[in-house]
Design a protein around this motif. Sequence first.
Motif, PDB file in Angstrom:
ATOM      1  N   ASP A 118       0.988   4.044  -2.943  1.00 46.89           N
ATOM      2  CA  ASP A 118       0.687   5.451  -2.661  1.00 46.89           C
ATOM      3  C   ASP A 118       1.836   6.359  -3.078  1.00 46.89           C
ATOM      4  N   GLU A 119       3.063   5.939  -2.788  1.00 49.24           N
ATOM      5  CA  GLU A 119       4.222   6.749  -3.176  1.00 49.24           C
ATOM      6  C   GLU A 119       4.335   6.852  -4.691  1.00 49.24           C
ATOM      7  N   SER A 162       1.607   9.144  -6.001  1.00 48.45           N
ATOM      8  CA  SER A 162       1.876  10.547  -5.681  1.00 48.45           C
ATOM      9  C   SER A 162       2.911  11.152  -6.618  1.00 48.45           C
ATOM     10  N   ARG A 170      -3.745   3.330  -6.938  1.00 48.20           N
ATOM     11  CA  ARG A 170      -3.902   3.430  -5.485  1.00 48.20           C
ATOM     12  C   ARG A 170      -4.882   2.381  -4.968  1.00 48.20           C
ATOM     13  N   GLU A 171      -5.964   2.205  -5.694  1.00 51.42           N
ATOM     14  CA  GLU A 171      -6.983   1.233  -5.290  1.00 51.42           C
ATOM     15  C   GLU A 171      -6.435  -0.189  -5.326  1.00 51.42           C
ATOM     16  N   ALA A 224      -4.024  -0.830  -2.452  1.00 47.44           N
ATOM     17  CA  ALA A 224      -4.667  -0.918  -1.140  1.00 47.44           C
ATOM     18  C   ALA A 224      -5.557  -2.138  -1.004  1.00 47.44           C
ATOM     19  N   LYS A 281       0.832  -1.204   0.000  1.00 48.12           N
ATOM     20  CA  LYS A 281       0.000   0.000   0.000  1.00 48.12           C
ATOM     21  C   LYS A 281       0.867   1.254   0.000  1.00 48.12           C
ATOM     22  N   GLU A 282       1.897   1.276   0.850  1.00 48.00           N
ATOM     23  CA  GLU A 282       2.790   2.437   0.898  1.00 48.00           C
ATOM     24  C   GLU A 282       3.496   2.648  -0.439  1.00 48.00           C
TER      25      GLU A 282
END
Length: 98
Positions: free
Chosen positions: A35-36, A39, A78-79, A82, A31-32
């Motif tokens: 996300d990174e 971003s 992202r989805e 996660a 997940k991290e």
Amino acid sequence: MSAYSRAYKALTSGRPMRPGEAAQVLAQLRKETGDELASVVQRELSDQYRRTDTDTDSSFRRKRREFGAAMRIVARVRELAAAPFHTSLPHQRNRSTS
């Protein structure tokens, strides 16, 4: 503590992790990472599709439309990152571009 730090600490401490604990750390790490990645891509896209002085209204509308499509992909990344286990990818719509 980030998931990467927890995984590194567990690997270097010599103490084995329980399977559930390892799965949780790997899921947080995924997940991290997602996300990174999202971003960074979002930041690059916002710079790429920013309106310039030479853009006409129609070219800026085209840029804005392309930016929206790219941001939908970023949201999907992202989805997917996660998602806990199995993810289903949306059906690819086959559209003729000619």
